[in-house]
Design an enzyme around this catalytic site. Structure first.
Site, short mmCIF file in Angstrom:
data_model
loop_
_atom_site.label_atom_id
_atom_site.label_comp_id
_atom_site.label_asym_id
_atom_site.label_seq_id
_atom_site.Cartn_x
_atom_site.Cartn_y
_atom_site.Cartn_z
N SER A 23 -36.61 -121.62 28.02
CA SER A 23 -36.98 -122.75 27.39
C SER A 23 -36.73 -123.45 25.88
O SER A 23 -36.06 -124.97 25.65
CB SER A 23 -38.94 -122.56 26.65
OG SER A 23 -39.62 -122.33 28.05
N SER A 168 -50.29 -128.37 30.88
CA SER A 168 -47.85 -128.69 31.20
C SER A 168 -47.25 -128.68 30.18
O SER A 168 -46.90 -130.03 29.69
CB SER A 168 -47.69 -129.50 32.42
OG SER A 168 -46.42 -129.72 32.24
N ASP A 320 -46.13 -117.42 33.71
CA ASP A 320 -44.85 -117.54 34.39
C ASP A 320 -44.39 -115.95 34.65
O ASP A 320 -43.85 -115.06 35.64
CB ASP A 320 -43.29 -117.38 33.33
CG ASP A 320 -43.02 -119.41 34.06
OD1 ASP A 320 -42.88 -119.50 35.34
OD2 ASP A 320 -42.63 -119.73 33.49
N ARG A 351 -46.05 -118.95 43.77
CA ARG A 351 -46.30 -117.10 43.78
C ARG A 351 -47.36 -116.95 43.95
O ARG A 351 -47.29 -115.19 44.23
CB ARG A 351 -46.10 -116.97 42.69
CG ARG A 351 -44.80 -117.78 42.07
CD ARG A 351 -44.09 -117.49 40.48
NE ARG A 351 -43.35 -117.59 40.49
CZ ARG A 351 -42.35 -118.29 39.31
NH1 ARG A 351 -43.30 -118.41 37.91
NH2 ARG A 351 -40.85 -118.85 38.65
#
Length: 440
Positions: A23, A168, A320, A351
């Protein structure tokens, strides 16, 4: 790269350093490209996603070079002075590059086409198209608001106050970046706090940014027509990459591993908190601050883990890391329940479904929910592993690495169908894993 079987491992011992934070790497290239003058970046993650950002910034006029010692030097063009790209901006597999770059360009007088690989082309972009359209940019996207898409930037763009409908950091960052070249003050209201690298780094580069609170919600305001100043950025190690080794050392008996220089930004390091709640033996050594980001070396030793109910409020700070947390849960004593994970269904793969299938194939007891998983752990006993079948990763790097970790404490090993995608975020993963397990 073909399939690879990860088998029962010797203890993981010694010290290692994971690649730079993804990031922060993306943002350092973008913001340095918008500053006027020369910035230096050390510790940049040189994975395919970040290189896609570098290539796009070059097309927009920034001068970017990698020096022999791994330092990256960026000569920026200044906010408002980006060039119209001559060809489509190829974002590869990177959702971060795409959404942030759409924001960056939305308030410039230019048009740009964004393309990506098959996986990225299936990911939702409407979440950034909506606020950027309110600011005046226009979009022609593929069906369902996906790539390829063409954007016409607005000049001058209109400052807006935008309340995030979904937690987000990418959407927040896209709006703030559009605000850089928009006259007036652009505000984002965040009902649930998400990673704040954009705010920290933009402040470092000299943007005028205020973070406050209204009615218990975080409000970030950015002053437009900003002049960014160059700076030197030291990128801390990526907590998402460190997570694989934190879990591996926790489940492989006899392990004692130090992971150096890990970024512990509280909006990102939820995995450390949750593993400690499960009983993991993780110690923070030499805590320090580097470039506005908290950093420490993490010492992790093998320890028995206990199942817990993971607090859904921690999800944004470790979204994540859930695939590898599911692996830790498979080896814990008792039941782990993870909910509030709807966002995982629209990542590089679904996922939740993919990890449920992969862990079941390796012998774990897993129940799939609409928004998460319930996992019944083995109490530290090895998982069976996969015999005569390989785990399907659906070209998702985090699934591949998570199931590699699962194999390290299994009876028969875990075969992963394709390890090539690992290069998108962690090119040295296999090498580091091998080194830690073979340390004399």
């Amino acid at each position: 790269m073909p399939a690879h079987t990860f088998t029962s491992s010797a203890p993981l011992i010694g010290r290692l350093r994971v690649p730079g934070d993804k990031s922060i790497s993306h943002r350092s290239l973008m913001f340095a490209g918008l500053a006027v003058g020369r910035s230096r970046i050390t510790g940049l993650l040189e994975g395919e996603d970040v290189l896609a950002t570098a290539a796009a910034m070059r097309q927009l006029g920034a001068h970017i070079e990698r020096e022999g010692d791994g330092t990256w030097v960026v000569h920026g063009v200044g906010v408002g002075s980006l060039l119209e790209p001559r060809q489509a901006l190829d974002m590869g597999n990177s959702g971060t590059s795409t959404r942030l770059m759409m924001g960056l360009l939305a308030s410039h007088r230019l048009k740009a086409t964004f393309v990506g690989d098959a996986s990225l082309s299936g990911r939702p972009m409407n979440r950034v198209i909506t606020p950027l359209s309110e600011m005046g940019a226009s979009f022609e996207a593929s069906a369902g608001g996906t790539l390829p898409l063409m954007m016409h930037g607005a000049f001058p763009a209109v400052p807006i106050t935008y309340r995030l409908p979904v937690a987000s950091a990418q959407v927040k960052s896209a709006v703030l970046l559009a605000g850089l070249n928009t006259p007036g003050i652009t505000r984002v209201i965040e009902p649930v706090a998400t990673r704040d690298h954009t705010e920290r780094m933009l402040t470092g580069f000299g943007a005028k940014l205020e973070v406050g609170e209204e009615n218990g919600e975080r409000v970030i305001a950015i002053h437009g027509e900003a002049d960014l100043k160059p700076m030197d950025v030291v990128v801390p190690g990526d907590p998402s990459s460190a997570a694989f080794f934190l879990v591996a050392a926790s489940i492989v008996p006899g392990s004692d591993l130090v992971i150096e220089n890990v970024g512990l930004n509280p909006t990102r390091a939820g995995i450390v908190t949750v593993l400690k709640q499960m009983g993991a033996d993780i110690e923070e050594l030499d805590s320090r601050e580097v470039g506005g980001e908290p950093v420490a070396d993490l010492r992790v030793r093998h320890a028995p883990l206990t199942g817990i109910d993971v607090d859904p409020d921690i999800v944004p700070s470790m979204v994540d890391e859930f695939p590898v947390l599911f692996v830790a849960a498979s080896y814990a004593q008792g039941t782990t329940r993870c909910t509030g994970l709807e966002e995982l269904r629209v990542k590089e793969s679904d996922r939740i479904a993919v990890m449920a299938a992969a862990l079941t194939a390796a012998g774990a007891q897993v129940e799939e929910l609409e928004d998460g998983l319930i996992i019944e752990g083995t109490g530290g006993e090895p998982l069976r592993g996969t015999s005569n079948a390989s785990v399907k990763t659906h070209l998702d790097h985090r699934i591949a690495m998570s199931m590699a970790v699962a194999g390290l404490a299994s009876k028969d090993g875990v075969e992963v169908d394709d390890t090539a995608p690992i290069a998108t975020s962690f090119p040295t993963f296999m090498e580091l894993l091998e080194g830690a397990a073979n340390t004399p």
